[in-house]
Design an enzyme around this catalytic site. Structure first.
Site, mmCIF file in Angstrom:
data_model
loop_
_atom_site.group_PDB
_atom_site.id
_atom_site.type_symbol
_atom_site.label_atom_id
_atom_site.label_comp_id
_atom_site.label_asym_id
_atom_site.label_seq_id
_atom_site.Cartn_x
_atom_site.Cartn_y
_atom_site.Cartn_z
ATOM 1 N N GLY A 48 0.823 -1.211 0.000
ATOM 2 C CA GLY A 48 0.000 0.000 0.000
ATOM 3 C C GLY A 48 0.852 1.253 0.000
ATOM 4 N N ARG A 49 2.113 1.101 0.341
ATOM 5 C CA ARG A 49 2.992 2.286 0.329
ATOM 6 C C ARG A 49 4.419 1.916 -0.048
ATOM 7 N NH1 ARG A 49 4.567 3.830 6.467
ATOM 8 N NH2 ARG A 49 4.488 1.743 7.373
ATOM 9 N N LYS A 81 10.049 2.153 0.411
ATOM 10 C CA LYS A 81 8.919 2.118 1.352
ATOM 11 C C LYS A 81 8.510 3.550 1.673
ATOM 12 C CE LYS A 81 7.631 -0.021 5.757
ATOM 13 N NZ LYS A 81 8.071 -0.958 6.805
ATOM 14 N N ASP A 141 -2.284 6.849 2.769
ATOM 15 C CA ASP A 141 -1.721 7.893 1.896
ATOM 16 C C ASP A 141 -0.492 7.424 1.121
ATOM 17 O OD1 ASP A 141 0.102 7.668 3.903
ATOM 18 O OD2 ASP A 141 0.027 9.762 4.560
ATOM 19 N N GLY A 142 -0.077 6.162 1.337
ATOM 20 C CA GLY A 142 1.070 5.641 0.599
ATOM 21 C C GLY A 142 2.407 6.172 1.102
ATOM 22 N N ARG A 165 14.661 -0.445 1.009
ATOM 23 C CA ARG A 165 14.839 -1.731 1.677
ATOM 24 C C ARG A 165 15.420 -2.738 0.687
ATOM 25 N NH1 ARG A 165 9.416 -4.528 3.399
ATOM 26 N NH2 ARG A 165 9.473 -3.601 5.459
ATOM 27 N N ASP A 176 1.511 -11.576 6.834
ATOM 28 C CA ASP A 176 2.099 -10.773 5.750
ATOM 29 C C ASP A 176 3.465 -10.232 6.142
ATOM 30 O OD1 ASP A 176 0.240 -9.339 7.536
ATOM 31 O OD2 ASP A 176 1.011 -7.545 6.549
ATOM 32 N N ASN A 177 3.817 -10.365 7.400
ATOM 33 C CA ASN A 177 5.125 -9.891 7.849
ATOM 34 C C ASN A 177 6.061 -11.062 8.137
ATOM 35 O OD1 ASN A 177 4.317 -7.243 7.618
ATOM 36 N ND2 ASN A 177 3.656 -7.101 9.745
ATOM 37 N N ASP A 206 9.977 -6.215 8.123
ATOM 38 C CA ASP A 206 8.963 -5.263 8.558
ATOM 39 C C ASP A 206 9.119 -4.891 10.025
ATOM 40 O OD1 ASP A 206 7.251 -3.653 7.371
ATOM 41 O OD2 ASP A 206 5.708 -5.134 6.939
#
Ligand code: AMP
Ligand code: MG
Length: 499
Positions: free
Chosen positions: A102-103, A123, A135-136, A186, A262-263, A272
């Site tokens: 998402g960001r 990121k 907001d990304g 990253r 997801d992490n 993450d």
């Protein structure tokens, strides 16, 4: 082209050394959306990881000449990169959600001169198809926090994604207050997560899962490609790597804080670093994250949570493990059933080293557990206790100084007896302990001090901290202050996701 962008059709003579391939984009496009970063107003590089850049085969001089500000902000796309946002799902605090980058935007995979493949991800690079209402963007503090912790983990010898750069964007991001915006670069062996497999499985299309599993095998476990049941081999390898990884976290007192599926990276890297933190006083129940109100991801729960996440991973592979579903379930259960023992073995092996033990005796587990219960009872600092045990071997243990912790004195006698039962000398034990027990870890109060100085424009506190953390096993009289635990405070320390 906007004024903040810059054409980067580099001539070979000043090549920055980028060597992009984009193998992930050759998967079926269900797995990603093509997405360029959104340009930012005034990119300014504030931290740069020179040793990492060199190890990736990047040319520092050319990078800086070509304007690192533009590359690491996403304002310029390096030649050969095909930026995407990756799709994934994830169990967040136990609930399955469709997520995706998402960001974060994956620029592509950089191939080093030695042939290693690394994801280069920005990121905080702007909105994507997966941003939902976000907001990304990212704020400076959390991006620096990830930089500090991931580099500290690397220096501690723990598999982890790395941090190459942080740029400030010259724009504000709005959370509880207006904060300086930033983008982190990253570097990861890949960003394939348990959640990526859950995303594939959510389509009820075995071929989608198979394509991801084959891609993962080729990329991370090429030696398993020709094994008899390669998908079972994949499951076993992921279980093995996680058992090893979580044992390492537990040995240094690391609390990830948000072990959602997801992490959890499939290749076994820590990934993450949101509300993560290192424990000061030993207590299995320690939770730092303000959003983890039930303590699901408390320090002592991490091995069980890893097993829970691995079970979710195994479920996605069921259609591939065997054509008969019942048989698949049996195979998966049997593979998962070894996790607890494997974890325990890796953990105990590491804990023996922390205590200077070269051999394995049946009572070692009890010896370690008794030390931990002393630490809990007397609120002893986890990191410093281990380090002091080894320096105590060299200079002698002062019983009088420890008279207020009688159980610890008793334990110390048992430990000394155990040490003298092995053929290795005390010097050998000290040497083993000195390279296993860090002198410095990224302590919360020091991380916070570095972040708040940086937020007001002073990066020297951060630079000094990074320098000390890059050699965590080194005794240096100049850096003794970094060993100090925090001054006890009335309020327990809390970390925030900062999303
Ligand atoms: P995390 O807690 O960082 O693992 O993120 C969980 C999910 O939220 C991921 O899909 C992220 O991409 C998404 N996310 C986090 N922060 C933002 C943001 N500021 N804008 C859009 N998506 C975000
Ligand atoms: Mg995440």
């Amino acid at each position: 082209m906007k004024a903040t962008e810059k054409d980067l059709n580099e001539s070979p003579a000043i090549s920055s050394g980028w060597n992009f391939d984009n193998s992930y984009t050759r998967l079926v496009n269900t797995f990603f959306v093509k997405q360029k970063p959104t340009t930012v107003k005034a990119p300014n590089i504030v931290v740069f990881n020179q040793p990492l850049a060199i190890s990736l085969g990047l040319n520092m001089e050319a990078l800086l000449k070509n304007d690192a500000n533009f590359i690491f902000s996403g304002n310029t796309i390096p030649v050969g990169a095909e930026p995407i946002a990756q799709a994934y799902a994830g169990h967040q605090f136990g609930h399955l959600n469709m997520l995706g980058d998402g960001r974060a935007i994956l620029l592509g995979e950089h191939i080093t001169p030695e042939g290693s493949r690394y994801d280069i991800q920005l990121k905080g690079a702007g909105v994507t198809a997966f941003s939902r209402r976000g907001d990304g963007r990212a704020a400076l503090g959390p991006m620096l926090r990830e930089y500090i912790i991931s580099e500290a983990m690397h220096a501690l010898g723990i598999p982890t994604t790395r941090s190459l750069a942080v740029v400030t964007t010259g724009e504000l991001v709005y959370r509880d207050s207006a904060l300086p915006g930033a983008i982190l670069t990253r570097v990861a062996a890949s960003h394939i997560r348990v959640g990526t497999f859950q995303f594939a499985a959510s389509h009820d299309n075995t071929e989608l899962v198979r394509s991801l599993a084959d891609y993962t095998l080729n990329r991370h476990f090429p030696t398993l490609v020709n094994s008899e049941n390669k998908y079972l081999s994949l499951l076993n390898a992921v279980i093995e790597n996680q058992a090893k990884l979580i044992a390492q976290w537990m040995q240094v007192g690391f609390i990830h804080g948000v072990m959602n599926t997801d992490n959890m990276s499939i290749c076994g890297e820590s990934i993450d670093f949101g509300p993560c933190a290192f424990m000061d006083n030993f207590d299995s129940a320690t939770v730092f994250s303000s959003i983890d109100q039930q303590g699901r991801y408390a320090f002592g729960n991490q091995p069980q949570i890893a097993q829970w996440n691995l079970t979710r991973f195994a479920e996605t592979l069921l259609p591939l493990l065997h054509q008969d579903l019942d048989e698949s379930i049996r195979i998966a259960q049997s593979a998962l059933s070894v996790f607890a023992d494997k974890y325990q073995q890796y953990w105990l092996t590491g804990m023996r080293k922390k205590l200077g033990l070269f051999t394995a005796e049946p009572d070692d587990l009890a010896l370690v557990e008794e030390l931990l219960s002393c630490m809990k009872k007397y609120r002893m600092d986890y990191t410093n206790t281990f380090r002091d045990l080894s320096s105590g071997l060299a200079i002698g243990f002062n019983e009088e100084e420890n008279s207020d912790t009688p159980d610890f004195i008793t334990w110390h006698h048992q430990w000394r007896q155990r040490l003298s039962s092995q053929t290795e000398s005390l010097d050998d034990a000290v040497a083993l302990m000195s390279k296993t027990n860090p002198v410095v870890i990224p302590r919360n109060h020091q991380v916070e001090a570095a972040l708040s100085a940086a937020e007001s424009g002073d990066f020297t506190v951060l630079e000094n901290l990074l320098k000390v953390l890059s050699q965590p096993f080194k005794e240096d009289a100049n850096y003794m202050s970094y060993r100090a635990p925090p001054i006890p405070s009335a309020m327990p320390y809390k970390t925030f996701c900062g999303t």
